[in-house]
Design a protein around this motif. Sequence first.
Motif, PDB file in Angstrom:
ATOM      1  N   ILE A 104      24.879 -22.732 -12.186  1.00 49.42           N
ATOM      2  CA  ILE A 104      24.937 -23.114 -13.594  1.00 49.42           C
ATOM      3  C   ILE A 104      26.308 -22.663 -14.084  1.00 49.42           C
ATOM      4  CG2 ILE A 104      23.930 -22.844 -15.888  1.00 49.42           C
ATOM      5  CD1 ILE A 104      21.296 -22.046 -14.444  1.00 49.42           C
ATOM      6  N   PHE A 105      27.193 -23.628 -14.301  1.00 48.29           N
ATOM      7  CA  PHE A 105      28.565 -23.302 -14.709  1.00 48.29           C
ATOM      8  C   PHE A 105      28.588 -22.983 -16.204  1.00 48.29           C
ATOM      9  CE2 PHE A 105      32.813 -24.421 -16.182  1.00 48.29           C
ATOM     10  CZ  PHE A 105      33.608 -23.754 -15.255  1.00 48.29           C
ATOM     11  N   LEU A 106      29.121 -21.827 -16.538  1.00 45.63           N
ATOM     12  CA  LEU A 106      29.160 -21.408 -17.940  1.00 45.63           C
ATOM     13  C   LEU A 106      30.528 -21.619 -18.570  1.00 45.63           C
ATOM     14  CD1 LEU A 106      27.041 -18.123 -17.700  1.00 45.63           C
ATOM     15  CD2 LEU A 106      26.278 -20.423 -18.321  1.00 45.63           C
ATOM     16  N   VAL A 144      21.696 -14.433  -9.788  1.00 47.45           N
ATOM     17  CA  VAL A 144      22.949 -13.669  -9.885  1.00 47.45           C
ATOM     18  C   VAL A 144      23.797 -14.204 -11.037  1.00 47.45           C
ATOM     19  CG1 VAL A 144      24.927 -12.714  -8.628  1.00 47.45           C
ATOM     20  CG2 VAL A 144      22.951 -13.555  -7.339  1.00 47.45           C
ATOM     21  N   TYR A 145      24.340 -13.279 -11.825  1.00 48.36           N
ATOM     22  CA  TYR A 145      25.302 -13.642 -12.867  1.00 48.36           C
ATOM     23  C   TYR A 145      26.676 -13.226 -12.347  1.00 48.36           C
ATOM     24  CZ  TYR A 145      27.187 -14.285 -17.600  1.00 48.36           C
ATOM     25  OH  TYR A 145      27.890 -14.722 -18.696  1.00 48.36           O
ATOM     26  N   CYS A 146      27.590 -14.176 -12.234  1.00 44.76           N
ATOM     27  CA  CYS A 146      28.892 -13.936 -11.602  1.00 44.76           C
ATOM     28  C   CYS A 146      30.032 -14.049 -12.609  1.00 44.76           C
ATOM     29  CB  CYS A 146      29.141 -14.937 -10.476  1.00 44.76           C
ATOM     30  SG  CYS A 146      27.880 -14.953  -9.184  1.00 44.76           S
ATOM     31  N   VAL A 147      30.892 -13.040 -12.601  1.00 40.00           N
ATOM     32  CA  VAL A 147      32.134 -13.078 -13.371  1.00 40.00           C
ATOM     33  C   VAL A 147      33.283 -12.904 -12.384  1.00 40.00           C
ATOM     34  CG1 VAL A 147      33.485 -12.069 -15.233  1.00 40.00           C
ATOM     35  CG2 VAL A 147      30.975 -12.051 -15.362  1.00 40.00           C
ATOM     36  N   ASP A 148      34.129 -13.925 -12.257  1.00 39.86           N
ATOM     37  CA  ASP A 148      35.252 -13.890 -11.325  1.00 39.86           C
ATOM     38  C   ASP A 148      36.562 -13.950 -12.094  1.00 39.86           C
ATOM     39  OD1 ASP A 148      33.781 -13.986  -8.774  1.00 39.86           O
ATOM     40  OD2 ASP A 148      33.158 -15.965  -9.455  1.00 39.86           O
ATOM     41  N   LYS A 149      37.489 -13.108 -11.699  1.00 41.08           N
ATOM     42  CA  LYS A 149      38.783 -13.030 -12.381  1.00 41.08           C
ATOM     43  C   LYS A 149      39.883 -13.242 -11.339  1.00 41.08           C
ATOM     44  CE  LYS A 149      39.412 -10.360 -16.081  1.00 41.08           C
ATOM     45  NZ  LYS A 149      39.715  -9.224 -16.987  1.00 41.08           N
ATOM     46  N   TYR A 190      18.410  -2.623 -18.312  1.00 40.12           N
ATOM     47  CA  TYR A 190      18.335  -3.890 -19.034  1.00 40.12           C
ATOM     48  C   TYR A 190      19.662  -4.184 -19.733  1.00 40.12           C
ATOM     49  CZ  TYR A 190      16.346  -7.590 -21.933  1.00 40.12           C
ATOM     50  OH  TYR A 190      16.081  -8.804 -22.534  1.00 40.12           O
ATOM     51  N   HIS A 191      20.180  -5.395 -19.547  1.00 40.54           N
ATOM     52  CA  HIS A 191      21.427  -5.830 -20.170  1.00 40.54           C
ATOM     53  C   HIS A 191      21.080  -6.920 -21.191  1.00 40.54           C
ATOM     54  CE1 HIS A 191      25.367  -7.670 -20.683  1.00 40.54           C
ATOM     55  NE2 HIS A 191      25.918  -6.655 -20.042  1.00 40.54           N
ATOM     56  N   THR A 192      21.451  -6.693 -22.438  1.00 37.92           N
ATOM     57  CA  THR A 192      20.997  -7.575 -23.522  1.00 37.92           C
ATOM     58  C   THR A 192      21.442  -9.031 -23.349  1.00 37.92           C
ATOM     59  OG1 THR A 192      22.910  -6.884 -24.833  1.00 37.92           O
ATOM     60  CG2 THR A 192      20.815  -5.750 -25.236  1.00 37.92           C
ATOM     61  N   LYS A 193      22.595  -9.253 -22.710  1.00 44.56           N
ATOM     62  CA  LYS A 193      23.078 -10.621 -22.512  1.00 44.56           C
ATOM     63  C   LYS A 193      22.599 -11.193 -21.175  1.00 44.56           C
ATOM     64  CE  LYS A 193      27.287 -13.288 -21.609  1.00 44.56           C
ATOM     65  NZ  LYS A 193      28.769 -13.245 -21.445  1.00 44.56           N
ATOM     66  N   ILE A 197      19.117 -14.046 -19.216  1.00 42.94           N
ATOM     67  CA  ILE A 197      19.590 -15.220 -18.475  1.00 42.94           C
ATOM     68  C   ILE A 197      18.989 -15.243 -17.074  1.00 42.94           C
ATOM     69  CG2 ILE A 197      21.647 -16.269 -17.421  1.00 42.94           C
ATOM     70  CD1 ILE A 197      23.213 -15.378 -19.901  1.00 42.94           C
ATOM     71  N   LEU A 198      18.817 -14.046 -16.467  1.00 39.18           N
ATOM     72  CA  LEU A 198      18.243 -13.945 -15.128  1.00 39.18           C
ATOM     73  C   LEU A 198      16.723 -13.805 -15.155  1.00 39.18           C
ATOM     74  CD1 LEU A 198      20.870 -11.616 -13.369  1.00 39.18           C
ATOM     75  CD2 LEU A 198      20.735 -14.120 -13.352  1.00 39.18           C
ATOM     76  N   ASN A 199      16.135 -14.022 -16.317  1.00 38.11           N
ATOM     77  CA  ASN A 199      14.669 -13.942 -16.479  1.00 38.11           C
ATOM     78  C   ASN A 199      14.114 -12.571 -16.103  1.00 38.11           C
ATOM     79  OD1 ASN A 199      14.618 -16.619 -17.316  1.00 38.11           O
ATOM     80  ND2 ASN A 199      14.192 -17.418 -15.263  1.00 38.11           N
ATOM     81  N   CYS A 200      14.851 -11.504 -16.429  1.00 39.96           N
ATOM     82  CA  CYS A 200      14.400 -10.137 -16.162  1.00 39.96           C
ATOM     83  C   CYS A 200      13.624  -9.608 -17.373  1.00 39.96           C
ATOM     84  CB  CYS A 200      15.586  -9.210 -15.907  1.00 39.96           C
ATOM     85  SG  CYS A 200      16.522  -9.600 -14.425  1.00 39.96           S
ATOM     86  N   ASP A 201      12.545  -8.881 -17.102  1.00 35.18           N
ATOM     87  CA  ASP A 201      11.870  -8.218 -18.206  1.00 35.18           C
ATOM     88  C   ASP A 201      12.542  -6.869 -18.470  1.00 35.18           C
ATOM     89  OD1 ASP A 201      10.877  -6.384 -16.289  1.00 35.18           O
ATOM     90  OD2 ASP A 201       9.097  -7.604 -15.949  1.00 35.18           O
TER      91      ASP A 201
END
Length: 242
Positions: A104-106, A144-149, A190-193, A197-201
Amino acid sequence: MSSIKSDNRHLYLQVIDRLKQDIEHGNYKEKEKLPSEFDLAKQLGVSRATLREALRILEEENVIIRRHGVGTFVNSRPLFTSGIEQLQSVTAMIEQAGMKPGTIFLSSEKHVVTEEDMRRFSCSKEDSMVVIERVRTANGDPVVYCVDKIPENILPARISPIETSIFGILEDVSNRKVTYAVAQIEPLGYHTKISPILNCDHESALLVLKQMHYDEMDEPILYSVNYFRADKFSFHVLRKRM
Protein backbone atom coordinates in the motif's frame (compact mmCIF):
# COMPACT_ATOMS: atom_id res chain seq x y z
CA MET A 1 -7.02 -33.44 30.23
CA SER A 2 -5.25 -36.14 32.21
CA SER A 3 -3.05 -35.25 35.15
CA ILE A 4 0.75 -35.23 35.00
CA LYS A 5 2.32 -38.58 35.85
CA SER A 6 5.50 -38.60 37.84
CA ASP A 7 8.77 -39.41 36.11
CA ASN A 8 12.39 -38.56 36.71
CA ARG A 9 12.11 -34.94 35.59
CA HIS A 10 11.02 -31.94 37.59
CA LEU A 11 7.26 -31.55 37.54
CA TYR A 12 7.36 -28.03 36.09
CA LEU A 13 9.22 -29.35 33.01
CA GLN A 14 6.45 -31.90 32.50
CA VAL A 15 3.86 -29.13 32.82
CA ILE A 16 5.71 -27.06 30.20
CA ASP A 17 5.74 -30.00 27.77
CA ARG A 18 2.08 -30.79 28.38
CA LEU A 19 0.91 -27.22 27.81
CA LYS A 20 3.04 -26.92 24.67
CA GLN A 21 1.51 -30.15 23.36
CA ASP A 22 -2.01 -28.93 24.15
CA ILE A 23 -1.32 -25.71 22.23
CA GLU A 24 0.30 -27.63 19.35
CA HIS A 25 -2.70 -29.98 19.10
CA GLY A 26 -5.18 -27.08 19.15
CA ASN A 27 -6.64 -27.80 22.59
CA TYR A 28 -5.80 -24.17 23.32
CA LYS A 29 -5.88 -21.84 20.33
CA GLU A 30 -4.05 -18.58 19.63
CA LYS A 31 -5.21 -15.71 21.85
CA GLU A 32 -7.41 -18.11 23.83
CA LYS A 33 -7.55 -17.59 27.58
CA LEU A 34 -6.24 -20.49 29.66
CA PRO A 35 -8.17 -21.79 32.69
CA SER A 36 -7.47 -20.14 36.03
CA GLU A 37 -4.33 -21.21 37.90
CA PHE A 38 -6.51 -23.09 40.39
CA ASP A 39 -8.38 -25.03 37.69
CA LEU A 40 -5.30 -25.67 35.54
CA ALA A 41 -3.25 -26.94 38.49
CA LYS A 42 -6.13 -29.21 39.47
CA GLN A 43 -6.46 -30.58 35.90
CA LEU A 44 -2.74 -31.31 35.71
CA GLY A 45 -2.52 -32.71 39.22
CA VAL A 46 0.26 -30.35 40.34
CA SER A 47 0.60 -27.60 42.92
CA ARG A 48 -0.02 -23.97 42.00
CA ALA A 49 3.64 -23.23 42.79
CA THR A 50 4.72 -25.82 40.19
CA LEU A 51 2.25 -24.42 37.66
CA ARG A 52 3.42 -20.84 38.25
CA GLU A 53 7.05 -21.84 37.59
CA ALA A 54 6.00 -23.51 34.32
CA LEU A 55 3.94 -20.46 33.29
CA ARG A 56 6.84 -18.14 34.13
CA ILE A 57 9.12 -20.02 31.74
CA LEU A 58 6.45 -20.28 29.04
CA GLU A 59 6.01 -16.50 29.27
CA GLU A 60 9.77 -15.99 28.87
CA GLU A 61 9.61 -18.18 25.75
CA ASN A 62 6.68 -16.08 24.43
CA VAL A 63 4.43 -19.14 24.30
CA ILE A 64 1.92 -17.42 26.58
CA ILE A 65 1.23 -13.88 27.69
CA ARG A 66 -0.02 -12.97 31.16
CA ARG A 67 -2.13 -9.84 31.58
CA HIS A 68 -2.36 -8.61 35.13
CA GLY A 69 -5.87 -8.85 36.49
CA VAL A 70 -7.18 -10.40 33.27
CA GLY A 71 -5.62 -13.85 32.86
CA THR A 72 -3.18 -15.97 30.87
CA PHE A 73 -3.50 -16.23 27.08
CA VAL A 74 -1.88 -18.27 24.32
CA ASN A 75 0.43 -16.02 22.34
CA SER A 76 0.08 -15.70 18.58
CA ARG A 77 2.70 -17.61 16.63
CA PRO A 78 4.89 -15.54 14.33
CA LEU A 79 4.11 -16.16 10.67
CA PHE A 80 7.49 -14.87 9.58
CA THR A 81 10.85 -15.63 11.12
CA SER A 82 14.27 -14.56 9.95
CA GLY A 83 17.86 -14.63 11.07
CA ILE A 84 18.77 -11.02 11.74
CA GLU A 85 22.22 -11.76 10.29
CA GLN A 86 20.55 -12.50 6.94
CA LEU A 87 19.96 -9.31 4.99
CA GLN A 88 16.80 -9.79 2.99
CA SER A 89 13.91 -7.62 1.93
CA VAL A 90 10.46 -7.69 3.52
CA THR A 91 9.20 -9.01 0.18
CA ALA A 92 11.53 -12.01 0.44
CA MET A 93 10.50 -12.70 4.06
CA ILE A 94 6.83 -12.79 3.11
CA GLU A 95 7.49 -14.98 0.06
CA GLN A 96 9.54 -17.43 2.15
CA ALA A 97 6.51 -17.88 4.41
CA GLY A 98 4.53 -18.97 1.34
CA MET A 99 2.41 -15.82 1.29
CA LYS A 100 1.81 -13.19 -1.36
CA PRO A 101 3.54 -9.85 -0.70
CA GLY A 102 1.74 -6.62 -1.51
CA THR A 103 2.18 -2.90 -1.04
CA ILE A 104 0.00 0.00 0.00
CA PHE A 105 1.90 3.04 -1.27
CA LEU A 106 1.48 6.04 1.01
CA SER A 107 3.90 8.72 -0.13
CA SER A 108 7.21 9.60 -1.77
CA GLU A 109 8.37 13.10 -0.88
CA LYS A 110 11.50 15.22 -1.12
CA HIS A 111 12.76 16.51 2.23
CA VAL A 112 15.55 18.84 3.21
CA VAL A 113 18.38 16.99 4.91
CA THR A 114 18.61 16.95 8.69
CA GLU A 115 21.78 16.95 10.75
CA GLU A 116 21.26 13.21 11.28
CA ASP A 117 21.03 12.72 7.50
CA MET A 118 24.30 14.57 7.02
CA ARG A 119 25.99 12.31 9.56
CA ARG A 120 24.49 9.10 8.17
CA PHE A 121 25.05 9.79 4.48
CA SER A 122 28.00 12.20 4.62
CA CYS A 123 25.99 14.64 2.53
CA SER A 124 25.77 18.43 2.59
CA LYS A 125 22.85 20.65 3.60
CA GLU A 126 22.27 21.52 -0.09
CA ASP A 127 21.33 17.90 -0.84
CA SER A 128 17.81 16.50 -0.60
CA MET A 129 16.43 13.25 0.76
CA VAL A 130 13.61 11.13 -0.67
CA VAL A 131 11.37 9.70 2.06
CA ILE A 132 9.12 6.82 1.00
CA GLU A 133 6.36 5.50 3.26
CA ARG A 134 4.60 2.22 2.49
CA VAL A 135 2.61 -0.51 4.20
CA ARG A 136 3.64 -4.04 3.24
CA THR A 137 0.95 -6.72 3.20
CA ALA A 138 0.93 -10.52 3.34
CA ASN A 139 -2.06 -12.09 1.58
CA GLY A 140 -3.69 -8.67 1.83
CA ASP A 141 -3.15 -8.19 5.59
CA PRO A 142 -0.95 -5.23 6.68
CA VAL A 143 2.08 -6.53 8.57
CA VAL A 144 4.91 -3.97 8.19
CA TYR A 145 5.01 -0.17 8.08
CA CYS A 146 8.10 0.92 6.12
CA VAL A 147 9.86 4.28 6.09
CA ASP A 148 12.79 4.45 3.65
CA LYS A 149 15.13 7.40 3.33
CA ILE A 150 17.43 7.71 0.29
CA PRO A 151 19.54 10.62 -1.04
CA GLU A 152 17.81 12.16 -4.07
CA ASN A 153 20.96 11.82 -6.18
CA ILE A 154 20.61 8.03 -5.76
CA LEU A 155 16.84 7.68 -6.20
CA PRO A 156 14.75 10.57 -7.58
CA ALA A 157 11.51 11.55 -5.87
CA ARG A 158 9.58 11.53 -9.15
CA ILE A 159 9.68 7.76 -9.59
CA SER A 160 6.34 5.96 -9.78
CA PRO A 161 4.87 4.33 -6.66
CA ILE A 162 7.09 1.49 -5.45
CA GLU A 163 5.21 -1.81 -5.39
CA THR A 164 8.13 -4.20 -4.92
CA SER A 165 11.34 -4.53 -2.93
CA ILE A 166 13.23 -1.28 -2.38
CA PHE A 167 16.43 -3.30 -2.93
CA GLY A 168 15.24 -4.23 -6.43
CA ILE A 169 14.27 -0.64 -7.25
CA LEU A 170 17.72 0.62 -6.22
CA GLU A 171 19.35 -1.94 -8.53
CA ASP A 172 17.00 -1.36 -11.47
CA VAL A 173 16.74 2.44 -11.31
CA SER A 174 20.05 3.49 -9.76
CA ASN A 175 22.33 0.51 -10.45
CA ARG A 176 23.21 0.46 -6.74
CA LYS A 177 23.27 -2.88 -4.97
CA VAL A 178 22.77 -3.19 -1.21
CA THR A 179 25.42 -5.60 0.10
CA TYR A 180 25.24 -5.19 3.88
CA ALA A 181 23.53 -3.23 6.63
CA VAL A 182 24.09 -2.17 10.21
CA ALA A 183 20.91 -2.98 12.13
CA GLN A 184 19.35 -2.00 15.42
CA ILE A 185 16.17 -3.63 16.73
CA GLU A 186 14.04 -2.42 19.60
CA PRO A 187 10.57 -3.18 21.00
CA LEU A 188 7.83 -0.57 20.92
CA GLY A 189 4.41 -0.50 22.53
CA TYR A 190 1.27 0.91 20.98
CA HIS A 191 1.97 3.61 18.37
CA THR A 192 -0.92 6.02 17.84
CA LYS A 193 -0.31 6.37 14.08
CA ILE A 194 1.17 3.03 13.01
CA SER A 195 -0.55 0.47 15.26
CA PRO A 196 -4.07 1.18 13.89
CA ILE A 197 -2.76 0.96 10.30
CA LEU A 198 -1.35 -2.51 11.09
CA ASN A 199 -4.61 -3.53 12.81
CA CYS A 200 -2.88 -3.86 16.21
CA ASP A 201 -4.88 -3.66 19.41
CA HIS A 202 -3.64 -1.74 22.44
CA GLU A 203 -2.05 -4.89 23.89
CA SER A 204 0.02 -5.67 20.77
CA ALA A 205 3.65 -4.63 20.51
CA LEU A 206 5.77 -3.64 17.53
CA LEU A 207 9.34 -4.55 16.64
CA VAL A 208 11.23 -1.61 15.14
CA LEU A 209 14.12 -2.50 12.85
CA LYS A 210 16.39 0.44 11.99
CA GLN A 211 18.96 -0.27 9.30
CA MET A 212 21.68 1.68 7.53
CA HIS A 213 22.37 -0.03 4.19
CA TYR A 214 25.63 0.14 2.25
CA ASP A 215 26.60 -0.74 -1.32
CA GLU A 216 29.62 -2.60 -2.70
CA MET A 217 31.76 0.52 -2.33
CA ASP A 218 30.86 0.83 1.38
CA GLU A 219 28.78 3.93 0.63
CA PRO A 220 25.57 4.49 2.63
CA ILE A 221 22.62 4.46 0.23
CA LEU A 222 19.49 3.65 2.24
CA TYR A 223 18.27 4.21 5.80
CA SER A 224 15.12 2.33 6.71
CA VAL A 225 12.86 2.15 9.73
CA ASN A 226 10.49 -0.81 9.56
CA TYR A 227 7.73 -1.38 12.11
CA PHE A 228 6.87 -5.08 12.29
CA ARG A 229 3.87 -6.58 14.06
CA ALA A 230 5.50 -8.48 16.92
CA ASP A 231 2.81 -11.17 16.80
CA LYS A 232 3.62 -11.84 13.13
CA PHE A 233 7.41 -11.56 13.01
CA SER A 234 10.27 -12.96 15.04
CA PHE A 235 13.98 -12.40 14.54
CA HIS A 236 16.86 -14.52 15.76
CA VAL A 237 20.62 -14.29 15.51
CA LEU A 238 23.33 -16.93 15.21
CA ARG A 239 26.09 -16.31 17.76
CA LYS A 240 29.41 -18.11 17.48
CA ARG A 241 31.93 -18.53 20.25
CA MET A 242 35.18 -16.70 19.48
